[in-house]
Design a protein around this motif. Structure first.
Motif, PDB file in Angstrom:
ATOM      1  N   GLU A 117       0.833  -1.209   0.000  1.00  0.00           N
ATOM      2  CA  GLU A 117       0.000   0.000   0.000  1.00  0.00           C
ATOM      3  C   GLU A 117       0.865   1.256   0.000  1.00  0.00           C
ATOM      4  N   LYS A 118       0.384   2.259  -0.699  1.00  0.00           N
ATOM      5  CA  LYS A 118       1.119   3.529  -0.805  1.00  0.00           C
ATOM      6  C   LYS A 118       1.312   4.189   0.557  1.00  0.00           C
ATOM      7  N   THR A 119       0.369   4.013   1.484  1.00  0.00           N
ATOM      8  CA  THR A 119       0.505   4.617   2.812  1.00  0.00           C
ATOM      9  C   THR A 119       1.567   3.920   3.653  1.00  0.00           C
ATOM     10  N   TYR A 120       1.953   2.716   3.264  1.00  0.00           N
ATOM     11  CA  TYR A 120       2.957   1.953   4.001  1.00  0.00           C
ATOM     12  C   TYR A 120       4.377   2.389   3.613  1.00  0.00           C
ATOM     13  N   LEU A 121       4.549   2.757   2.384  1.00  0.00           N
ATOM     14  CA  LEU A 121       5.884   3.006   1.842  1.00  0.00           C
ATOM     15  C   LEU A 121       6.656   4.179   2.449  1.00  0.00           C
ATOM     16  N   PRO A 122       6.032   5.320   2.775  1.00  0.00           N
ATOM     17  CA  PRO A 122       6.837   6.427   3.305  1.00  0.00           C
ATOM     18  C   PRO A 122       7.617   6.076   4.580  1.00  0.00           C
ATOM     19  N   MET A 123       7.023   5.304   5.475  1.00  0.00           N
ATOM     20  CA  MET A 123       7.705   4.953   6.719  1.00  0.00           C
ATOM     21  C   MET A 123       8.477   3.640   6.608  1.00  0.00           C
ATOM     22  N   HIS A 124       8.376   2.962   5.473  1.00  0.00           N
ATOM     23  CA  HIS A 124       9.053   1.682   5.267  1.00  0.00           C
ATOM     24  C   HIS A 124       9.737   1.674   3.902  1.00  0.00           C
ATOM     25  N   PRO A 125      10.759   2.484   3.722  1.00  0.00           N
ATOM     26  CA  PRO A 125      11.402   2.569   2.411  1.00  0.00           C
ATOM     27  C   PRO A 125      11.996   1.239   1.943  1.00  0.00           C
ATOM     28  N   GLU A 126      12.295   0.347   2.875  1.00  0.00           N
ATOM     29  CA  GLU A 126      12.834  -0.959   2.489  1.00  0.00           C
ATOM     30  C   GLU A 126      11.811  -1.788   1.712  1.00  0.00           C
ATOM     31  N   ALA A 127      10.538  -1.427   1.803  1.00  0.00           N
ATOM     32  CA  ALA A 127       9.482  -2.153   1.098  1.00  0.00           C
ATOM     33  C   ALA A 127       9.354  -1.725  -0.364  1.00  0.00           C
ATOM     34  N   ARG A 128      10.034  -0.657  -0.743  1.00  0.00           N
ATOM     35  CA  ARG A 128      10.009  -0.235  -2.143  1.00  0.00           C
ATOM     36  C   ARG A 128      10.805  -1.244  -2.957  1.00  0.00           C
ATOM     37  N   LEU A 129      10.173  -1.757  -3.985  1.00  0.00           N
ATOM     38  CA  LEU A 129      10.801  -2.773  -4.820  1.00  0.00           C
ATOM     39  C   LEU A 129      11.189  -2.181  -6.169  1.00  0.00           C
ATOM     40  N   THR A 130      12.333  -2.595  -6.663  1.00  0.00           N
ATOM     41  CA  THR A 130      12.694  -2.230  -8.028  1.00  0.00           C
ATOM     42  C   THR A 130      11.770  -3.013  -8.964  1.00  0.00           C
ATOM     43  N   ASP A 131      11.761  -2.642 -10.233  1.00  0.00           N
ATOM     44  CA  ASP A 131      10.930  -3.374 -11.205  1.00  0.00           C
ATOM     45  C   ASP A 131      11.341  -4.845 -11.252  1.00  0.00           C
ATOM     46  N   THR A 132      12.626  -5.105 -11.204  1.00  0.00           N
ATOM     47  CA  THR A 132      13.118  -6.485 -11.237  1.00  0.00           C
ATOM     48  C   THR A 132      12.674  -7.252  -9.993  1.00  0.00           C
ATOM     49  N   GLU A 133      12.786  -6.628  -8.820  1.00  0.00           N
ATOM     50  CA  GLU A 133      12.351  -7.275  -7.577  1.00  0.00           C
ATOM     51  C   GLU A 133      10.840  -7.508  -7.584  1.00  0.00           C
ATOM     52  N   ARG A 134      10.112  -6.541  -8.087  1.00  0.00           N
ATOM     53  CA  ARG A 134       8.654  -6.664  -8.171  1.00  0.00           C
ATOM     54  C   ARG A 134       8.268  -7.842  -9.057  1.00  0.00           C
ATOM     55  N   ASP A 135       8.893  -7.952 -10.219  1.00  0.00           N
ATOM     56  CA  ASP A 135       8.608  -9.071 -11.129  1.00  0.00           C
ATOM     57  C   ASP A 135       8.994 -10.401 -10.490  1.00  0.00           C
ATOM     58  N   GLN A 136      10.111 -10.422  -9.800  1.00  0.00           N
ATOM     59  CA  GLN A 136      10.558 -11.635  -9.119  1.00  0.00           C
ATOM     60  C   GLN A 136       9.569 -12.027  -8.014  1.00  0.00           C
ATOM     61  N   LEU A 137       9.084 -11.058  -7.249  1.00  0.00           N
ATOM     62  CA  LEU A 137       8.108 -11.333  -6.200  1.00  0.00           C
ATOM     63  C   LEU A 137       6.801 -11.849  -6.804  1.00  0.00           C
ATOM     64  N   ILE A 138       6.349 -11.246  -7.877  1.00  0.00           N
ATOM     65  CA  ILE A 138       5.118 -11.693  -8.540  1.00  0.00           C
ATOM     66  C   ILE A 138       5.248 -13.159  -8.960  1.00  0.00           C
ATOM     67  N   ARG A 139       6.336 -13.496  -9.641  1.00  0.00           N
ATOM     68  CA  ARG A 139       6.551 -14.895 -10.069  1.00  0.00           C
ATOM     69  C   ARG A 139       6.625 -15.828  -8.866  1.00  0.00           C
ATOM     70  N   GLY A 140       7.311 -15.400  -7.815  1.00  0.00           N
ATOM     71  CA  GLY A 140       7.445 -16.224  -6.624  1.00  0.00           C
ATOM     72  C   GLY A 140       6.124 -16.429  -5.896  1.00  0.00           C
ATOM     73  N   LEU A 141       5.306 -15.380  -5.816  1.00  0.00           N
ATOM     74  CA  LEU A 141       3.987 -15.508  -5.182  1.00  0.00           C
ATOM     75  C   LEU A 141       3.093 -16.443  -5.984  1.00  0.00           C
ATOM     76  N   GLN A 142       3.159 -16.345  -7.303  1.00  0.00           N
ATOM     77  CA  GLN A 142       2.376 -17.254  -8.145  1.00  0.00           C
ATOM     78  C   GLN A 142       2.823 -18.695  -7.925  1.00  0.00           C
ATOM     79  N   ALA A 143       4.118 -18.913  -7.878  1.00  0.00           N
ATOM     80  CA  ALA A 143       4.636 -20.276  -7.695  1.00  0.00           C
ATOM     81  C   ALA A 143       4.305 -20.818  -6.309  1.00  0.00           C
ATOM     82  N   THR A 144       4.301 -19.956  -5.315  1.00  0.00           N
ATOM     83  CA  THR A 144       4.069 -20.392  -3.933  1.00  0.00           C
ATOM     84  C   THR A 144       2.594 -20.538  -3.609  1.00  0.00           C
ATOM     85  N   PHE A 145       1.759 -19.598  -4.046  1.00  0.00           N
ATOM     86  CA  PHE A 145       0.355 -19.569  -3.637  1.00  0.00           C
ATOM     87  C   PHE A 145      -0.632 -19.831  -4.762  1.00  0.00           C
TER      88      PHE A 145
END
Length: 162
Positions: A117-145
């Motif tokens: 969520e956009k409201t989460y990101l300002p206080m949690h900059p570590e949660a910002r994902l690069t495009d590559t990390e985002r794509d990797q997370l998407i593939r991983g979530l699909q494979a896992t769940f």
């Protein structure tokens, strides 16, 4: 004779009222139940990198491993934080059997930009994902769940995986 009229709302009075309101807000009990129940289950992650990305960007609201920062104890921000965690755990929680009603939509939510969520990101900059990390997370979530394979247009189709 010229009479000056004094305002009843001097800056000191306004500040005092705001401080009093802030103190009263701290008495509202909602927002400080910082429970991290025991994990009933743990997913079989498709890879350690998926788990690391999930922990970084999603686990605070979608697991029983929430980190409760100092501001989660101060109303009214504590209300917002508690609501996000309650809602996130209700919809999708990696530590409950079945993972929640929206587990198969996790990848889709990340793909659409709805999560984190956009409201989460300002206080949690570590949660910002690069495009590559985002794509990797998407593939991983699909494979896992499960969920839909990544579509070229990012649109969801019919989902009968309840």
């Amino acid at each position: 004779m010229h009479l000056t009229r004094q305002s009843h709302w001097s800056p000191a009075r306004i500040l005092g009222l705001l401080l009093g309101l802030f103190i009263v807000l701290q008495l509202v009990p909602y927002g400080r139940a910082h429970a991290n129940p025991s994990a009933a289950v743990e997913p079989q992650w498709d890879s350690p990198s998926t788990r690391a990305l999930f922990d970084r960007a999603c686990a605070d609201c979608h697991s029983h491993r929430t980190k409760w920062p100092w501001y989660s104890n101060v109303a009214p921000v504590s209300w917002l934080v508690q609501n996000h965690v309650d809602e996130g755990r209700h919809k999708f929680n990696i530590n409950t059997p079945g993972f929640g009603r929206d587990a198969d939509e996790a990848a889709s939510q990340v793909r659409k930009g709805a999560m984190p969520e956009k409201t989460y990101l300002p206080m949690h900059p570590e949660a910002r994902l690069t495009d590559t990390e985002r794509d990797q997370l998407i593939r991983g979530l699909q494979a896992t769940f499960g969920g839909e394979p990544e579509a070229g247009n990012g649109e969801s189709g019919d989902n009968d995986g309840d």
